[in-house]
Design a protein around this motif. Structure first.
Motif, PDB file in Angstrom:
ATOM      1  N   ASP A   1       0.835  -1.205   0.000  1.00 40.42           N
ATOM      2  CA  ASP A   1       0.000   0.000   0.000  1.00 40.42           C
ATOM      3  C   ASP A   1       0.871   1.257   0.000  1.00 40.42           C
ATOM      4  O   ASP A   1       0.584   2.229  -0.708  1.00 40.42           O
ATOM      5  CB  ASP A   1      -0.908   0.011   1.229  1.00 40.42           C
ATOM      6  N   PHE A   2       1.931   1.220   0.802  1.00 41.39           N
ATOM      7  CA  PHE A   2       2.830   2.372   0.908  1.00 41.39           C
ATOM      8  C   PHE A   2       3.521   2.630  -0.436  1.00 41.39           C
ATOM      9  O   PHE A   2       3.681   3.784  -0.846  1.00 41.39           O
ATOM     10  CB  PHE A   2       3.866   2.109   2.001  1.00 41.39           C
ATOM     11  N   ASP A   3       3.916   1.580  -1.110  1.00 42.19           N
ATOM     12  CA  ASP A   3       4.599   1.723  -2.398  1.00 42.19           C
ATOM     13  C   ASP A   3       3.696   2.421  -3.411  1.00 42.19           C
ATOM     14  O   ASP A   3       4.144   3.317  -4.144  1.00 42.19           O
ATOM     15  CB  ASP A   3       4.997   0.335  -2.907  1.00 42.19           C
ATOM     16  N   ALA A   4       2.420   2.022  -3.454  1.00 44.71           N
ATOM     17  CA  ALA A   4       1.492   2.648  -4.399  1.00 44.71           C
ATOM     18  C   ALA A   4       1.285   4.125  -4.081  1.00 44.71           C
ATOM     19  O   ALA A   4       1.149   4.954  -4.992  1.00 44.71           O
ATOM     20  CB  ALA A   4       0.154   1.905  -4.360  1.00 44.71           C
ATOM     21  N   LEU A   5       1.262   4.449  -2.805  1.00 44.31           N
ATOM     22  CA  LEU A   5       1.079   5.840  -2.403  1.00 44.31           C
ATOM     23  C   LEU A   5       2.341   6.665  -2.622  1.00 44.31           C
ATOM     24  O   LEU A   5       2.271   7.837  -3.006  1.00 44.31           O
ATOM     25  CB  LEU A   5       0.675   5.910  -0.927  1.00 44.31           C
ATOM     26  N   LEU A   6       3.492   6.035  -2.377  1.00 46.41           N
ATOM     27  CA  LEU A   6       4.747   6.775  -2.431  1.00 46.41           C
ATOM     28  C   LEU A   6       5.029   7.330  -3.820  1.00 46.41           C
ATOM     29  O   LEU A   6       5.452   8.486  -3.958  1.00 46.41           O
ATOM     30  CB  LEU A   6       5.904   5.868  -1.990  1.00 46.41           C
ATOM     31  N   ILE A   7       4.780   6.538  -4.843  1.00 41.77           N
ATOM     32  CA  ILE A   7       5.080   7.014  -6.191  1.00 41.77           C
ATOM     33  C   ILE A   7       4.208   8.212  -6.550  1.00 41.77           C
ATOM     34  O   ILE A   7       4.643   9.161  -7.206  1.00 41.77           O
ATOM     35  CB  ILE A   7       4.908   5.861  -7.214  1.00 41.77           C
ATOM     36  N   LYS A   8       2.935   8.201  -6.065  1.00 39.88           N
ATOM     37  CA  LYS A   8       2.056   9.350  -6.284  1.00 39.88           C
ATOM     38  C   LYS A   8       2.527  10.559  -5.473  1.00 39.88           C
ATOM     39  O   LYS A   8       2.480  11.696  -5.953  1.00 39.88           O
ATOM     40  CB  LYS A   8       0.626   8.985  -5.900  1.00 39.88           C
ATOM     41  N   HIS A   9       2.983  10.288  -4.263  1.00 40.57           N
ATOM     42  CA  HIS A   9       3.428  11.377  -3.389  1.00 40.57           C
ATOM     43  C   HIS A   9       4.670  12.051  -3.975  1.00 40.57           C
ATOM     44  O   HIS A   9       4.799  13.283  -3.937  1.00 40.57           O
ATOM     45  CB  HIS A   9       3.726  10.816  -1.997  1.00 40.57           C
ATOM     46  N   ILE A  10       5.577  11.249  -4.522  1.00 42.66           N
ATOM     47  CA  ILE A  10       6.786  11.818  -5.124  1.00 42.66           C
ATOM     48  C   ILE A  10       6.420  12.721  -6.301  1.00 42.66           C
ATOM     49  O   ILE A  10       6.955  13.834  -6.458  1.00 42.66           O
ATOM     50  CB  ILE A  10       7.749  10.700  -5.568  1.00 42.66           C
TER      51      ILE A  10
END
Length: 766
Positions: A495-504
């Motif tokens: 879940d964090f990986d999917a969010l992180l790319i958007k956050h970056i």
């Protein structure tokens, strides 16, 4: 060239190939995020997730949708609400004599108490099916604000049952049996409620209340039942001295496992009749010379049945969440209503007084020093009323925006304090001497009450606004926190990986957009309208993007330490708050039909809010501990420097002139202010004097010219002035009669009250 191609390919592989990205970027970042994640207690998390997000999330996103924002409907009254405002409210206002209430009786007259109960002023939020009025937040806010322009003590008395208290808690969480019994009694005034939360050592940190209850069996109505044995000691409880039913917050424990394995169940709310054995209504407080009922309540070893818990057995331990959810709505109505009343009264009455009170042959409102204070009053009141309307509009839509209501409570009460202090400076001795003619004194003394209650303002600004806004309003942070807290670490990582790319991508977009807007002065930003306010929309979009970027960097660099760096987080909260207030001003200007006479107020407010945003960023950059990141952020966001200036002198002067001009514009901006057309009324005498003097403005100018020519003596007043002017043939006999009348009103308006010896001491002398 080959090296550049290799770098691009490596970057693409690093981010595009999920397994590589997750192994080399997401997993280390996931571990880092879990380490820096600010620890949240259960009560903090409940407070953090209480309520909704609304326009605050748009502002925090860096991409506010102004078109959608302007389409929001302004709050409106139903026919039933308008009829109540035109009739019952006006009747109540006419009954109130604040000097007698505060200085003589220290209480509302019995007739007022009876009228408030009979006409259901205590039941504005109770549903019609239970006999209540079911008024909208718009009507609630308007009614409390207008009462507060007449009497703070009466307004507080009305607002408390319609804010956080038994009525609202029962409506949202009560069992059917509780609703059917209590709500009709609260609606028709049979019962008067209070809610006891604050304890001697637990104020704004209400989660620390020491009051406790223990689950046990005991006797009630001749039967053995499961219940709670309570001990509490509460203070600062409004309406406690007259309440017949007590809402009580306490910590519930279950040492014998009567409800399960959990020993410390948590904060719980119960409803208890004040005549129940063991319930003690303590002594009364005297809150800063105000007459609303406020006092103490306590109980020792008081047994109540379990079904007296609001919501019954299913809601034991859920009191904190209940309180936070209800508070986030009530906080946006009650205390902001008092601040709004302050703004309307100070603008209308200070404008009148500044014209009526003359010095050196001129109204004091013509002197630049006074105009500066008047400009602040009028410009700030425009923001106060704008913020009230926008927040009420959200509540009318069924939203409960906790961050917005925290901003509303903090900034409106602080702005109320500012305008009151400026008004007191201008009124000078007239504002200091208490009596029936003083319309500022009681409001001035009541200002700290609003500052203090429902969360002290220091706590609200330094901990709540940005602390909650950074997680609730950010498009990714709360979801990332949930992923990091997932007990299934692998699922949390995915879940964090999917969010992180958007956050970056979000952060990178904010960085480059901020640089571009800084270099171009945001001139290429879209604006939903054209005309004189278009540039403000462009600048607010720019500052929204700057906030999103700065918040991301601050949370990344400081992590959990940011929670403890209260002065830094407060400055970012100030940026969000002033973005919201500026938005409210623009929305009001559009909703009111772009009134040309309002533009000077709009320009003042927007320039003030933008300057405040700039100063908040300046302070943040100057004190951010990572100096390299502080320098980088400042260079990216303000490459040409922070150039938002304070409002120009001409705006202060324009507002001051507008405040001294009777007419529709003045009425529109101070419509909540109540007065009687009666020279014996505390506001009416000033209003009458002002209007009469404006009607005879040409006559007074003629007299001033005659004084300069030496035809009449200077410093004359009243009938002496009329006699001298008539003798010098400066005015006619008819004009002399009018002048005597106006002078009597003027002199009475600037006069203060005085009392015979012994009157204030309740003594008589032979």
């Amino acid at each position: 060239m080959e090296i550049l191609i290799l770098l691009v390919v490596a970057a693409v592989l690093l981010f595009a190939v999920k397994e590589i990205r997750r192994s080399l970027i997401s997993r280390p970042m996931f571990g880092f995020f879990k380490r820096v994640l600010p620890p949240l207690s259960a009560t903090e998390r409940e407070a953090m997730t209480a309520g909704d997000v609304w326009w605050d999330a748009e502002l925090f996103s860096g991409r506010p949708d102004w078109h959608q924002f302007l389409q929001q409907k302004p709050p409106q009254f139903t026919e039933e609400e308008q009829a109540f405002i035109d009739n019952q409210l006006e009747t109540l206002l006419a009954m109130l004599d604040d000097f007698n209430i505060v200085q003589q009786d220290r209480d509302l007259p019995e007739a007022v108490w009876n009228y408030i109960r009979k006409e259901k002023f205590f039941a504005m939020i109770i549903g019609k099916e239970f006999g209540g009025l079911a008024f909208s937040p718009a009507a609630n806010s308007h009614i409390v604000s207008r009462i507060a322009t007449r009497s703070i003590s009466a307004a507080v008395t009305v607002m408390v049952p319609n804010s956080l208290g038994p009525g609202e808690l029962l409506t949202h969480y009560g069992t059917e049996a509780q609703k059917n019994y209590w709500l009709p009694r609260l609606a028709d005034g049979t019962d008067i409620p209070c809610f006891a939360l604050t304890a001697p050592e637990a104020g704004s940190d209400a989660g620390a209340i020491p009051d406790s209850g223990v689950l046990c069996k005991g006797e009630h109505d001749g039967k053995e039942v499961l219940g709670i044995r309570l001990n509490w000691d509460k203070r600062y409880i409004t309406l406690a001295p007259v309440a017949t039913v007590l809402g009580l917050a306490f910590k519930l424990y279950d040492p014998d496992g009567l409800l399960g394995d959990q020993k410390a169940i948590g904060i719980t709310c119960a409803l208890i009749p004040t005549d129940h054995p063991g319930v003690e209504t303590g002594e009364r407080h005297f809150p800063l010379n105000q007459a609303f009922m406020n006092g103490t309540t306590y109980g020792k070893d008081v047994f109540i049945p379990l079904d007296w818990v609001i919501g019954g057995k299913d809601y034991v331990g859920k009191g904190w969440k209940m309180l936070m959810e209800c508070l986030s709505a009530g906080r946006g109505i009650s205390l902001p209503a008092l601040a709004t009343a302050t703004g309307h009264v100070t603008q209308r009455m200070t404008g009148a007084y500044a014209y009526v009170r003359q010095q050196f042959g001129l109204p004091i409102g013509k002197f630049e020093g006074v105009q500066e204070a008047m400009g602040r009053i009028g410009g700030t009141n425009y923001s106060i009323e704008s913020m009230r309307r926008l927040t009420v509009a959200a509540l009318c839509e069924g939203k409960s925006p906790s961050v917005i209501t925290a901003m509303t409570k903090y900034h409106m009460t602080e702005m109320g304090r500012q305008v009151m202090e400026d008004a007191m400076d201008i009124h000078a001795g007239k504002g200091i001497q208490l009596g029936p003619k003083n319309y500022l004194g009681h409001g001035y003394m009541a200002t700290p009450v609003s500052i203090t209650v429902e969360g002290a303002n220091i706590l609200t600004r330094n901990l709540m606004i940005f602390g909650q806004g950074a997680t609730r309003c950010h498009p990714y942070v709360l979801k990332e926190m949930d992923a990091a807290a997932n007990p299934d670490e692998e699922q949390g990582l995915r879940d964090f990986d999917a969010l992180l790319i958007k956050h970056i991508g979000f952060a990178a977009g904010n960085f480059f957009s901020s640089v571009w807007m800084g270099l171009t002065g945001a001139r290429f930003n879209a604006s939903p309208i054209s005309g004189s306010t278009a540039r403000y929309y462009q600048q607010l979009t720019r500052m929204s993007r700057a906030l999103a970027l700065t918040a991301d960097v601050a949370m990344l660099v400081m992590g959990g330490d940011l929670k403890r760096k209260e002065m830094l987080s407060a400055r970012l909260g100030d940026v969000l708050s002033h973005l919201y207030m500026a938005s409210a001003v623009l929305k009001r200007y559009e909703d009111d039909g772009r009134q040309s006479t309002d533009l000077v107020f709009v320009d003042y407010a927007l320039q003030h809010h933008l300057h405040a945003i700039g100063e908040a960023f300046r302070g943040f950059f100057a004190n951010f501990p990572n100096r390299f990141m502080a320098w980088t952020l400042r260079l990216a966001i303000f490459p040409l420097g922070i150039r938002y200036a304070k409002p120009a002198d001409a705006l202060y002067q324009g507002i001051a002139d507008a405040m001294m001009e009777p007419g529709k514009a003045r009425d529109r901006q101070t419509f909540l202010c109540y007065w009687k057309d009666d020279a014996n009324d505390m506001l009416g005498h000033m209003e009458l004097a002002f209007v009469k003097m404006k009607q005879h403005e040409a006559l007074y100018k003629r007299l001033q010219k005659a004084e300069k020519r030496g035809e009449i003596a200077p410093d004359l007043a009243g009938s002496e002035l009329a006699d001298a002017a008539l003798a010098a043939e400066v005015i006619t006999a008819e004009e002399a009669e009018h002048l005597v009348e106006v002078e009597q009103l003027r002199l009475a308006a600037i006069a203060v009250d005085q009392f015979a010896p012994g009157t204030l001491e309740n003594k008589t002398f032979a």
